[in-house]
Design an enzyme around this catalytic site. Structure first.
Site, PDB file in Angstrom:
ATOM      1  N   GLY A  98       0.817  -1.214   0.000  1.00 36.60           N
ATOM      2  CA  GLY A  98       0.000   0.000   0.000  1.00 36.60           C
ATOM      3  C   GLY A  98       0.849   1.261   0.000  1.00 36.60           C
ATOM      4  O   GLY A  98       1.980   1.263   0.483  1.00 36.60           O
ATOM      5  N   ARG A 153      -2.004   8.805   3.124  1.00 38.17           N
ATOM      6  CA  ARG A 153      -2.307   9.732   4.215  1.00 38.17           C
ATOM      7  C   ARG A 153      -1.128  10.024   5.150  1.00 38.17           C
ATOM      8  O   ARG A 153      -1.220  10.866   6.018  1.00 38.17           O
ATOM      9  CB  ARG A 153      -3.515   9.212   5.013  1.00 38.17           C
ATOM     10  CG  ARG A 153      -4.812   9.365   4.212  1.00 38.17           C
ATOM     11  CD  ARG A 153      -6.003   9.049   5.050  1.00 38.17           C
ATOM     12  NE  ARG A 153      -6.141   7.625   5.280  1.00 38.17           N
ATOM     13  CZ  ARG A 153      -6.739   7.090   6.351  1.00 38.17           C
ATOM     14  NH1 ARG A 153      -7.228   7.880   7.291  1.00 38.17           N
ATOM     15  NH2 ARG A 153      -6.843   5.794   6.479  1.00 38.17           N
ATOM     16  N   GLU A 199     -17.091  -6.840   3.810  1.00 41.98           N
ATOM     17  CA  GLU A 199     -16.455  -5.524   3.880  1.00 41.98           C
ATOM     18  C   GLU A 199     -17.515  -4.461   4.141  1.00 41.98           C
ATOM     19  O   GLU A 199     -18.670  -4.596   3.705  1.00 41.98           O
ATOM     20  CB  GLU A 199     -15.701  -5.238   2.579  1.00 41.98           C
ATOM     21  CG  GLU A 199     -14.448  -6.063   2.424  1.00 41.98           C
ATOM     22  CD  GLU A 199     -13.531  -5.945   3.628  1.00 41.98           C
ATOM     23  OE1 GLU A 199     -12.994  -4.845   3.870  1.00 41.98           O
ATOM     24  OE2 GLU A 199     -13.362  -6.933   4.349  1.00 41.98           O
ATOM     25  N   ARG A 237      53.429  20.428  23.914  1.00 36.36           N
ATOM     26  CA  ARG A 237      52.706  21.692  23.948  1.00 36.36           C
ATOM     27  C   ARG A 237      53.759  22.791  23.958  1.00 36.36           C
ATOM     28  O   ARG A 237      54.926  22.548  24.290  1.00 36.36           O
ATOM     29  CB  ARG A 237      51.828  21.770  25.185  1.00 36.36           C
ATOM     30  CG  ARG A 237      52.600  21.680  26.469  1.00 36.36           C
ATOM     31  CD  ARG A 237      51.690  21.544  27.684  1.00 36.36           C
ATOM     32  NE  ARG A 237      52.472  21.490  28.904  1.00 36.36           N
ATOM     33  CZ  ARG A 237      52.039  20.956  30.033  1.00 36.36           C
ATOM     34  NH1 ARG A 237      50.840  20.430  30.107  1.00 36.36           N
ATOM     35  NH2 ARG A 237      52.798  20.967  31.105  1.00 36.36           N
TER      36      ARG A 237
HETATM   37  C1  UD1 Z   1      -8.695  -4.803   5.358  1.00 40.33           C
HETATM   38  C2  UD1 Z   1      -9.712  -5.941   5.366  1.00 40.33           C
HETATM   39  C3  UD1 Z   1     -10.782  -5.628   6.400  1.00 40.33           C
HETATM   40  C4  UD1 Z   1     -10.160  -5.436   7.762  1.00 40.33           C
HETATM   41  C5  UD1 Z   1      -9.066  -4.371   7.704  1.00 40.33           C
HETATM   42  C6  UD1 Z   1      -8.321  -4.349   9.000  1.00 40.33           C
HETATM   43  C7  UD1 Z   1      -9.803  -6.811   3.086  1.00 40.33           C
HETATM   44  C8  UD1 Z   1     -10.562  -6.829   1.834  1.00 40.33           C
HETATM   45  N1  UD1 Z   1     -10.299  -6.031   4.054  1.00 40.33           N
HETATM   46  O1  UD1 Z   1      -9.364  -3.654   4.902  1.00 40.33           O
HETATM   47  O2  UD1 Z   1     -11.715  -6.691   6.452  1.00 40.33           O
HETATM   48  O3  UD1 Z   1     -11.146  -5.089   8.718  1.00 40.33           O
HETATM   49  O4  UD1 Z   1      -8.128  -4.643   6.652  1.00 40.33           O
HETATM   50  O5  UD1 Z   1      -7.447  -3.265   9.010  1.00 40.33           O
HETATM   51  O6  UD1 Z   1      -8.824  -7.517   3.227  1.00 40.33           O
HETATM   52  N2  UD1 Z   1      -2.331  -4.140   0.688  1.00 40.33           N
HETATM   53  C9  UD1 Z   1      -1.456  -4.558  -0.280  1.00 40.33           C
HETATM   54  N3  UD1 Z   1      -1.888  -4.633  -1.575  1.00 40.33           N
HETATM   55  C10 UD1 Z   1      -3.151  -4.314  -1.930  1.00 40.33           C
HETATM   56  C11 UD1 Z   1      -4.033  -3.891  -0.929  1.00 40.33           C
HETATM   57  C12 UD1 Z   1      -3.614  -3.819   0.370  1.00 40.33           C
HETATM   58  O7  UD1 Z   1      -0.301  -4.866   0.000  1.00 40.33           O
HETATM   59  O8  UD1 Z   1      -3.458  -4.421  -3.117  1.00 40.33           O
HETATM   60  C13 UD1 Z   1      -1.868  -4.061   2.089  1.00 40.33           C
HETATM   61  C14 UD1 Z   1      -1.909  -2.638   2.614  1.00 40.33           C
HETATM   62  O9  UD1 Z   1      -0.659  -2.019   2.400  1.00 40.33           O
HETATM   63  C15 UD1 Z   1      -2.195  -2.856   4.079  1.00 40.33           C
HETATM   64  C16 UD1 Z   1      -3.037  -4.126   4.103  1.00 40.33           C
HETATM   65  O10 UD1 Z   1      -2.771  -4.781   2.885  1.00 40.33           O
HETATM   66  O11 UD1 Z   1      -1.040  -3.104   4.826  1.00 40.33           O
HETATM   67  C17 UD1 Z   1      -4.522  -3.862   4.246  1.00 40.33           C
HETATM   68  O12 UD1 Z   1      -4.967  -3.053   3.218  1.00 40.33           O
HETATM   69  P1  UD1 Z   1      -6.016  -1.909   3.435  1.00 40.33           P
HETATM   70  O13 UD1 Z   1      -6.236  -1.218   2.151  1.00 40.33           O
HETATM   71  O14 UD1 Z   1      -5.692  -1.096   4.604  1.00 40.33           O
HETATM   72  O15 UD1 Z   1      -7.331  -2.782   3.763  1.00 40.33           O
HETATM   73  P2  UD1 Z   1      -8.648  -2.276   4.449  1.00 40.33           P
HETATM   74  O16 UD1 Z   1      -9.503  -1.683   3.423  1.00 40.33           O
HETATM   75  O17 UD1 Z   1      -8.330  -1.491   5.634  1.00 40.33           O
END
Ligand code: UD1
Ligand code: MG
Length: 449
Positions: free
Chosen positions: A11, A15, A155, A423
Site C-alpha cells: 500500500g 495519508r 467488507e 605543547r
Molecule cells: C482490510 C480488510 C478488512 C479489515 C481491515 C483491517 C480486506 C478486503 N479487508 O481492509 O476486512 O477489517 O483490513 O485493518 O482484506 N495491501 C497490499 N496490496 C493491496 C491492498 C492492500 O499490500 O493491493 C496491504 C496494505 O498495504 C495494508 C493491508 O494490505 O497493509 C490492508 O490493506 P487496506 O487497504 O488497509 O485494507 P482495508 O480496506 O483497511
C-alpha cells in the site's frame, strides 16, 4: 511442516504525506515493518514473503536488514489484499505447512496471539481469522458468525445495515494451510463495491467447499493499523508505554518511566537504573547493575555490569563499555572499546579507539580520528593517564601506564611508561600584566576627556 509468513506491505500510505514508504516509518527506532516481521519471526517461519509495491526498492533494502532470508515479491498494482497474497505464490510453492497473513502497517499483533491461532488450527479449524470486538467498528470488515463458526467476512462497503451493526471485526490476520490458502486466493473475484480482490473472500469460498472457519479474538489494541502521522504518534506512545511497563517488570529501576524512550530491541538487565530523559536508539544492551544517568542518548552499544554512563553522555554505534567503566558528562563514544574500570569522565570525544583497563582519560580529550578522508584508530594502553585537553591525532598508540601532559597534541606513539609533553612552553613576564592594564586605563581616560 514449516510455517510460511506473508506480510502485506504494498500500500502507498497516501495519508502519511510522505516520500518514505509507510511501512518504513520508524516505530521504536526501527521500521514499523520490523515489528510485524518480529511477531511473525517468533513463530519460526520456514518461509517469509513480503509483498511490496510502493517504494519497493527501499522496502527491499529494509527487509534485507530485518531478515536476510525473507523474500520480497512485487505487487505492481494494488488490486486488493487477495491479489497481494496471490503475489506470494512463488515463495509458497511446495510449502507443506500453514501460512499466516500479516499487515506491515499493523505492528502490534503479539506472537502469543498467533500461537492461539495455531492452536485453533490444530484444533481442527481449516481457516482461522483473527478478530476483535471494536469499540467503534467504523469501516472494518465485519465477521459474520453463527455460534463459534465464521460464515464469511463482509467488507463495510458491501455490508447491509444489519451486518454493519456487527461489532466483531476483521483484523486482517488470517491463517490456513498454505496450499489451500493459495488455491482459494486464486479463485477470488473482484465483483464488489470496491472492485478489489478481497482476501476476506477466502472464508466464504472455503466454506463453499466444506472447509471450516473459526475466529480467534484478540484485544483491539493489537490490531491498531497506522495510516497517518497522528496514528504513528499514537502507536509510538502505545509502544513506549508497553516497553516501560515491561522494563519495570523485568526488575529495572526507572525513576521517571514516562520520560525514557526505548527502541524495539532494547535489552536492559535486572537491577540496572535508568534516570530521567534517557533515549535508547536501536541495538542497545545494558547489563545488570549499570546506571544510565539523566539525559543520555545510546544507540548500537553495549554497557556492561556496574558501568556508569552520563549524565549527558552519548554512546554511538560500536561503543563497548566493559565492567565498571565510567563515561561521564558531555562525553561521546563511537566505535570504541573501553576496558574494565577505565574512566572518561568529562567533555571528551572517543571515536575509533580502544582504551585499556583502568586507564584515565582526562577532561576535554579528543581522539582526532578523521583526516577528512580516512578514519584512523587510537589505542590507549592499560592504566595510561591522558592529561586534560589532549589531542590524540590518530593513528596513534599510547602504551601501558604512559602519560600525556595536559594540553598536548600527540602525533606519534608514546611507549609504555613514558611521559609525552607536546605543547608550547610557557613564558611568564613578571609585572607585564600590571603595566599593560595601566596603559589601557590611561588610554580610556584620555578618550573620555
Ligand atoms: C482490510 C480488510 C478488512 C479489515 C481491515 C483491517 C480486506 C478486503 N479487508 O481492509 O476486512 O477489517 O483490513 O485493518 O482484506 N495491501 C497490499 N496490496 C493491496 C491492498 C492492500 O499490500 O493491493 C496491504 C496494505 O498495504 C495494508 C493491508 O494490505 O497493509 C490492508 O490493506 P487496506 O487497504 O488497509 O485494507 P482495508 O480496506 O483497511
Ligand atoms: Mg486499512
Amino acid at each position: 511442516m514449516g510455517l510460511s509468513l506473508i506480510v502485506l506491505a504494498a500500500g502507498q500510505g497516501t495519508r502519511m504525506q510522505s516520500d518514505l514508504p509507510k511501512v518504513l516509518h520508524p516505530l521504536g527506532g526501527v521500521p514499523m515493518l520490523a515489528h510485524t516481521m518480529a511477531s511473525g519471526a517468533a513463530m519460526a517461519p520456514e518461509r517469509v514473503a513480503v509483498v511490496c509495491g510502493h517504494g519497493a526498492e527501499q522496502v527491499r533494502e529494509a527487509v534485507a536488514e530485518i531478515d536476510p532470508e525473507a523474500q520480497v515479491v512485487i505487487q505492481s498494482e494494488q488490486l486488493g489484499t487477495g491479489h497481494a497474497v496471490l503475489q506470494a505464490a512463488p515463495v509458497l510453492e511446495g510449502a507443506s505447512g500453514d501460512a499466516v497473513v500479516l499487515y506491515g502497517d499493523t505492528p502490534f499483533i503479539r506472537s502469543e496471539t498467533l500461537e492461539a491461532m495455531s492452536e485453533a488450527r490444530a484444533g481442527g479449524a481449516d481457516i482461522v481469522v483473527l478478530g476483535f470486538m471494536a469499540e467503534d467498528p467504523g469501516r472494518y470488515g465485519r465477521l459474520v458468525t453463527v455460534e463459534e463458526r465464521l460464515l464469511r467476512i463482509v467488507e463495510y462497503k458491501d455490508a447491509t445495515q444489519g451486518e454493519r451493526a456487527i461489532r466483531m471485526c476483521n483484523s486482517g490476520v488470517i491463517m490456513a494451510d498454505a496450499a489451500t490458502l493459495m488455491q482459494l486466493v486464486g479463485e477470488i473475484g473482484n465483483q464488489n463495491a470496491s472492485g478489489e480482490y478481497y482476501l476476506t473472500d477466502v472464508v466464504a469460498l472455503g466454506r463453499a467447499r466444506g472447509l471450516t472457519a473459526e475466529v480467534v479474538l484478540c484485544e483491539e489494541a493489537e490490531t491498531m493499523g497506522i495510516n497517518t502521522r497522528a496514528e504513528l504518534a499514537q502507536a509510538e506512545a502505545a509502544f513506549q508505554a508497553r516497553m516501560r511497563a515491561e522494563t519495570l517488570e523485568n526488575g529495572v529501576t526507572l525513576t521517571a518511566p514516562e520520560t525514557v524512550h526505548f527502541a524495539q530491541d532494547t535489552i536492559i538487565g535486572r537491577d540496572a537504573t535508568v534516570e530521567p530523559y534517557v533515549v535508547f536508539g536501536p541495538g542497545v544492551t545494558v547489563e545488570t547493575g549499570a546506571v544510565i544517568r539523566a539525559f543520555s542518548h545510546l544507540e548500537g552499544c553495549h554497557v556492561s555490569r556496574g558501568a556508569i554512563v552520563g549524565p549527558y553522555a552519548r554512546l554511538r554505534p560500536g561503543a563497548e563499555l566493559a565492567e565498571d567503566v565510567k563515561v561521564g558528562n558531555f562525553v561521546e563514544v563511537k566505535n570504541a572499546e573501553i576496558a574494565e574500570g577505565a574512566k572518561v569522565n568529562h567533555l571528551s570525544y572517543i571515536g575509533d579507539a580502544s582504551i585499556g583497563r583502568g586507564a584515565n582519560v582526562g577532561a576535554g580529550t579528543i581522539t582526532c580520528n578523521y583526516d577528512g578522508v580516512f578514519k584512523h584508530r587510537t589505542e590507549i594502553g592499560p592504566r595510561a593517564f591522558i592529561g586534560s585537553n589532549t589531542m590524540l591525532v590518530a593513528p596513534v598508540k599510547i602504551g601501558a601506564e604512559a602519560m600525556t601532559a595536559s594540553g598536548s597534541v600527540i602525533t606519534s606513539d608514546v611507549e609504555a611508561g613514558a611521559l609525552a609533553v607536546a605543547r608550547s612552553r610557557q613564558v611568564t613576564k613578571p609585572g607585564l600584566a600590571e603595566k599593560m592594564m595601566a596603559r589601557l586605563k590611561a588610554l580610556k581616560a584620555a578618550k573620555k576627556g
